[in-house]
Design a protein around this motif. Structure first.
Motif, PDB file in Angstrom:
ATOM      1  N   VAL A 363       0.888  -1.188   0.122  1.00  0.00           N
ATOM      2  CA  VAL A 363      -0.031  -0.134  -0.055  1.00  0.00           C
ATOM      3  C   VAL A 363       0.751   1.127   0.084  1.00  0.00           C
ATOM      4  O   VAL A 363       1.949   1.194   0.475  1.00  0.00           O
ATOM      5  CB  VAL A 363      -0.857   0.061   1.256  1.00  0.00           C
ATOM      6  CG1 VAL A 363      -0.364  -0.322   2.398  1.00  0.00           C
ATOM      7  CG2 VAL A 363      -1.905   1.389   1.188  1.00  0.00           C
ATOM      8  N   LEU A 364       0.586   2.077  -0.896  1.00  0.00           N
ATOM      9  CA  LEU A 364       1.326   3.375  -0.869  1.00  0.00           C
ATOM     10  C   LEU A 364       0.329   4.562  -0.661  1.00  0.00           C
ATOM     11  O   LEU A 364      -0.807   4.557  -1.438  1.00  0.00           O
ATOM     12  CB  LEU A 364       2.041   3.372  -2.235  1.00  0.00           C
ATOM     13  CG  LEU A 364       2.900   4.703  -2.601  1.00  0.00           C
ATOM     14  CD1 LEU A 364       4.032   4.624  -1.691  1.00  0.00           C
ATOM     15  CD2 LEU A 364       3.081   4.787  -4.078  1.00  0.00           C
ATOM     16  N   MET A 371      -3.017   3.964  -2.785  1.00  0.00           N
ATOM     17  CA  MET A 371      -2.805   3.016  -3.825  1.00  0.00           C
ATOM     18  C   MET A 371      -2.453   1.521  -3.375  1.00  0.00           C
ATOM     19  O   MET A 371      -1.719   1.469  -2.700  1.00  0.00           O
ATOM     20  CB  MET A 371      -2.043   3.495  -4.737  1.00  0.00           C
ATOM     21  CG  MET A 371      -2.273   4.763  -5.708  1.00  0.00           C
ATOM     22  SD  MET A 371      -1.088   5.882  -6.391  1.00  0.00           S
ATOM     23  CE  MET A 371      -0.672   6.563  -4.701  1.00  0.00           C
ATOM     24  N   THR A 372      -3.181   0.557  -3.824  1.00  0.00           N
ATOM     25  CA  THR A 372      -2.862  -0.819  -3.428  1.00  0.00           C
ATOM     26  C   THR A 372      -2.850  -1.609  -4.663  1.00  0.00           C
ATOM     27  O   THR A 372      -3.383  -1.093  -5.914  1.00  0.00           O
ATOM     28  CB  THR A 372      -3.988  -1.445  -2.536  1.00  0.00           C
ATOM     29  OG1 THR A 372      -5.272  -1.243  -3.239  1.00  0.00           O
ATOM     30  CG2 THR A 372      -3.807  -0.807  -0.985  1.00  0.00           C
ATOM     31  N   GLY A 373      -2.214  -2.790  -4.659  1.00  0.00           N
ATOM     32  CA  GLY A 373      -2.043  -3.486  -5.903  1.00  0.00           C
ATOM     33  C   GLY A 373      -1.305  -4.821  -5.544  1.00  0.00           C
ATOM     34  O   GLY A 373      -0.813  -5.009  -4.390  1.00  0.00           O
ATOM     35  N   ASP A 374      -1.184  -5.584  -6.414  1.00  0.00           N
ATOM     36  CA  ASP A 374      -0.232  -6.917  -6.304  1.00  0.00           C
ATOM     37  C   ASP A 374       1.215  -6.339  -5.992  1.00  0.00           C
ATOM     38  O   ASP A 374       1.914  -7.057  -5.234  1.00  0.00           O
ATOM     39  CB  ASP A 374      -0.083  -7.847  -7.301  1.00  0.00           C
ATOM     40  CG  ASP A 374      -1.695  -8.445  -7.304  1.00  0.00           C
ATOM     41  OD1 ASP A 374      -2.579  -8.129  -6.407  1.00  0.00           O
ATOM     42  OD2 ASP A 374      -1.919  -9.277  -8.125  1.00  0.00           O
ATOM     43  N   THR A 375       1.615  -5.574  -6.876  1.00  0.00           N
ATOM     44  CA  THR A 375       2.981  -5.051  -6.746  1.00  0.00           C
ATOM     45  C   THR A 375       2.882  -3.346  -6.977  1.00  0.00           C
ATOM     46  O   THR A 375       2.288  -2.942  -8.018  1.00  0.00           O
ATOM     47  CB  THR A 375       4.106  -5.708  -7.775  1.00  0.00           C
ATOM     48  OG1 THR A 375       3.997  -7.126  -7.560  1.00  0.00           O
ATOM     49  CG2 THR A 375       5.381  -5.314  -7.493  1.00  0.00           C
ATOM     50  N   ASN A 395      -4.733  -5.692 -10.163  1.00  0.00           N
ATOM     51  CA  ASN A 395      -5.692  -5.271  -9.096  1.00  0.00           C
ATOM     52  C   ASN A 395      -5.265  -3.894  -8.429  1.00  0.00           C
ATOM     53  O   ASN A 395      -5.289  -3.716  -7.275  1.00  0.00           O
ATOM     54  CB  ASN A 395      -5.835  -6.358  -7.988  1.00  0.00           C
ATOM     55  CG  ASN A 395      -5.873  -7.466  -8.408  1.00  0.00           C
ATOM     56  OD1 ASN A 395      -7.207  -7.735  -9.136  1.00  0.00           O
ATOM     57  ND2 ASN A 395      -5.207  -8.762  -8.104  1.00  0.00           N
ATOM     58  N   ALA A 396      -4.922  -2.881  -9.422  1.00  0.00           N
ATOM     59  CA  ALA A 396      -4.571  -1.498  -9.164  1.00  0.00           C
ATOM     60  C   ALA A 396      -5.786  -0.940  -8.538  1.00  0.00           C
ATOM     61  O   ALA A 396      -7.218  -1.041  -9.064  1.00  0.00           O
ATOM     62  CB  ALA A 396      -4.057  -0.867 -10.199  1.00  0.00           C
ATOM     63  N   PHE A 397      -5.667  -0.322  -7.721  1.00  0.00           N
ATOM     64  CA  PHE A 397      -6.868   0.545  -6.644  1.00  0.00           C
ATOM     65  C   PHE A 397      -6.296   1.772  -5.838  1.00  0.00           C
ATOM     66  O   PHE A 397      -5.370   1.595  -5.237  1.00  0.00           O
ATOM     67  CB  PHE A 397      -7.301  -0.438  -5.503  1.00  0.00           C
ATOM     68  CG  PHE A 397      -8.611  -0.454  -5.454  1.00  0.00           C
ATOM     69  CD1 PHE A 397      -9.562   0.507  -5.203  1.00  0.00           C
ATOM     70  CD2 PHE A 397      -9.621  -1.555  -5.621  1.00  0.00           C
ATOM     71  CE1 PHE A 397     -10.740   0.636  -4.867  1.00  0.00           C
ATOM     72  CE2 PHE A 397     -10.797  -1.651  -5.324  1.00  0.00           C
ATOM     73  CZ  PHE A 397     -11.573  -0.424  -5.067  1.00  0.00           C
TER      74      PHE A 397
END
Length: 587
Positions: A363-364, A371-375, A395-397
């Motif tokens: 998470v950033l 922002m979250t995602g797999d990497t 899975n960008a969020f």
């Protein structure tokens, strides 16, 4: 004429009239075993022995043997002056050679001068003048000396040898020269049997590849390992390791540090902190744990990386930082700016390429944007060190909190662009969805945008979303707030992690218990062994008038170096405490 032991004693009684048997309380007299005897009128009190065809003059006294070319024996005062190729031996432990020597049988005190060489099983001491006290079993020089060990050469202005413990105490301008390194110190205790050296006061160990500094330390001069405390550090060319205690192994090019450690990288302008570290010089590798944090220093904004374990590898121009388990990232930003921070399981930083990877459940936060995602990848400009691009894979969020809910955008991939370290453009591609709380110029809510599109581009100012552009819009519309149910205002996979956001450097360790640090026992100062010479007035010093020495030679001098000891340290601390107690406390 040649005399044996029995004849020597007979001559002694004949010359000086000692007819009575020696009592147990009287001093045992020196015993002349061999030599050519002369009696000279100009030396009425001396029996003069000279070497002959059978060998040197040979004298014994209570376990001490003496050989010389010529001896003046003063039987009345139990005193010997020896000249020419003098050798004094005490069993098989200590042997002393010189051009001239004196031996007092009453005090068992020897003095030697002229190319003096003291030899014991593992070392050889060379000096110009040496004193040896058989009762104390100590030797002492004050005019400079050199000790040859099996591995090194040690020099100092003042030195003291303790025969029973096989210890040398070197003071002032102490230096050890070894083919691999050079040691400099002001006080050093050296044990000849083991090769162990204890350093007291500011000391350095310098080699081609490293420099060790400490103010209290131990070094195995034969095994090339050491342990250093009190302001200790190890310099490895472009890296410096600090710690409350440091272990050093020259053979393995390895060092480890414990408690309050720092590793400075002067080329990359970075520092790593923690409470345990290991440095492998040949592998260009640093391992650090226990509240480990790496700080990349920048003129306007530094970057902090924390993980349970940090590892730095690679040559200076290609350093790679890896953080394992519960990793965290924090970038304070300029004054007035919102910080950038992140969390993940593992982190990877390659400064040469300007890339930072947040791996596993990352998470950033960039300002108010989560922002979250797999990497997640953060790319920086390698020249300016400013943030350039953000990439979120799979899975960008992106989520931004609104007073009425959450602005959300999701898709397969997110690419963000930075200007002056602030996120200003975000592109989300493939199967994108958005929920956005639209507001007018007065910040009044006008509707909730719920749209599906192939890709979306968002524009931000001061970290706030100011516009959205849909590319190949598929379906969607803006709902009045009353017409969009609460359960439809969150996109599938939504997760708000705002309570995990880092707002300050201290948050790097938030929720983690403080590490339990081992107690550093340190290296105590040596105990006070007392002065070599007894503190006696000149008129009480027992010295035959035939000696070349004067009473002043057998007294301690004000300019003689004095060792730091446990007792002197305690006395100094006591004086300091009294001084502090005398200062009035003004509230």
């Amino acid at each position: 004429m040649r005399v044996n032991s029995i004849y020597s004693f007979f001559l002694f009684f004949l010359l000086f009239g000692y007819g009575a048997t020696l009592t147990a309380q009287e001093k045992q007299k020196v015993d002349i075993q061999s030599g050519y005897l002369e009696l000279r009128p100009e030396f009425p009190d001396a029996a003069i022995y000279t070497k002959d065809e059978t060998g040197q003059v040979y004298i014994v006294h209570e376990g001490v043997e003496m050989w010389c070319d010529q001896a003046f024996v003063y039987l009345k005062s139990n005193f010997v002056k020896a000249y020419g190729d003098v050798r004094i031996s005490q069993g098989d432990t200590v042997s002393m050679n010189s051009k001239y020597a004196e031996y007092n049988g009453n005090t068992q005190f020897a003095f030697a001068t002229g190319d003096v060489v003291l030899t014991e099983p593992k070392t050889t001491l060379k000096t110009d003048t040496l004193y040896f006290d058989r009762i104390k079993q100590q030797a002492y020089y004050r005019t400079g000396g050199t000790v040859q060990d099996t591995a090194s050469v040690l020099t100092s202005r003042s030195g003291r040898y303790f025969a029973e413990s096989k210890k040398y105490q070197f003071l002032q301008n102490v230096k050890i020269v070894n083919p691999k390194y050079t040691v400099n110190s002001n006080q050093l205790d050296f044990y000849s049997e083991s090769g162990a050296a204890y350093l007291y006061g500011p000391s350095t160990i310098v080699s081609e590849t490293s420099t060790v500094y400490c103010e209290r330390g131990y070094y195995d001069t034969r095994g090339d390992t050491g342990y250093f405390v009190k302001n200790s550090k190890v310099d490895y060319e472009n890296r410096t390791l600090y710690g409350d205690s440091i272990y050093f192994d020259r053979n393995k090019n390895f060092a480890s540090a414990t408690n309050n450690i720092r590793v400075l990288d002067t080329i990359n302008k970075s520092v790593i902190r923690g409470h345990y570290a290991e440095v492998f010089r040949e592998k260009d590798s640093v391992f650090i744990t226990k509240r480990a944090v790496a700080i990349t220093v920048r003129d306007t904004d530094s970057i902090y990386v924390h993980a349970d374990t940090l590892r730095v590898t690679g040559k200076p121009d290609n350093r790679i930082l890896r953080g394992f388990y519960r990793a965290r990232l924090f970038k304070p930003g300029k004054a007035g700016d919102d910080p950038t921070s992140g969390k993940c399981d593992s982190i990877y930083v390659n400064e040469k390429r300007g890339i930072t990877k947040l791996l596993r459940n990352p998470v950033l936060w960039s300002g108010e944007n989560q922002m979250t995602g797999d990497t997640i990848h953060l790319l920086s400009d390698t020249i300016t060190d400013k943030l350039d691009t953000l990439k979120v894979f799979n899975n960008a969020f992106l989520v931004q909190k609104d007073s009425m809910g959450f602005n959300q955008v999701k898709g397969e991939r997110l690419i963000g662009l930075f200007t002056n370290n602030e996120l200003d453009t975000v592109n989300i591609n493939k199967n994108t969805q958005v929920i956005y709380y639209s507001r007018n110029d007065k910040d009044e809510l006008v509707g909730i945008n719920n749209t599906v599109s192939s890709s979306i581009q968002m524009y931000l100012e001061e970290q706030q979303i100011t516009g959205i552009r849909f590319i190949k819009k598929a379906d969607g519309k803006v709902y009045p707030p009353s017409l969009l149910p609460e359960n439809a205002r969150l996109l599938p996979g939504f997760q708000w992690r705002g309570d995990e956001r880092l707002f300050a450097v201290e948050d790097l360790f938030k929720g983690k218990p403080a590490p339990v640090l081992p107690k550093i026992t340190g290296i105590p100062l040596p105990k006070d062994e007392g002065e070599f010479f007894e503190e006696l007035p000149e008129d009480e010093i027992e010295l035959p008038e035939e000696s070349k020495l004067s009473p002043k030679d057998l007294q301690n001098r004000p300019d003689d170096p004095k060792p730091e000891t446990l007792e002197s340290e305690a006395k100094r601390d006591s004086i300091q405490k009294k001084g502090n107690d005398s200062i009035p406390n003004i509230n």
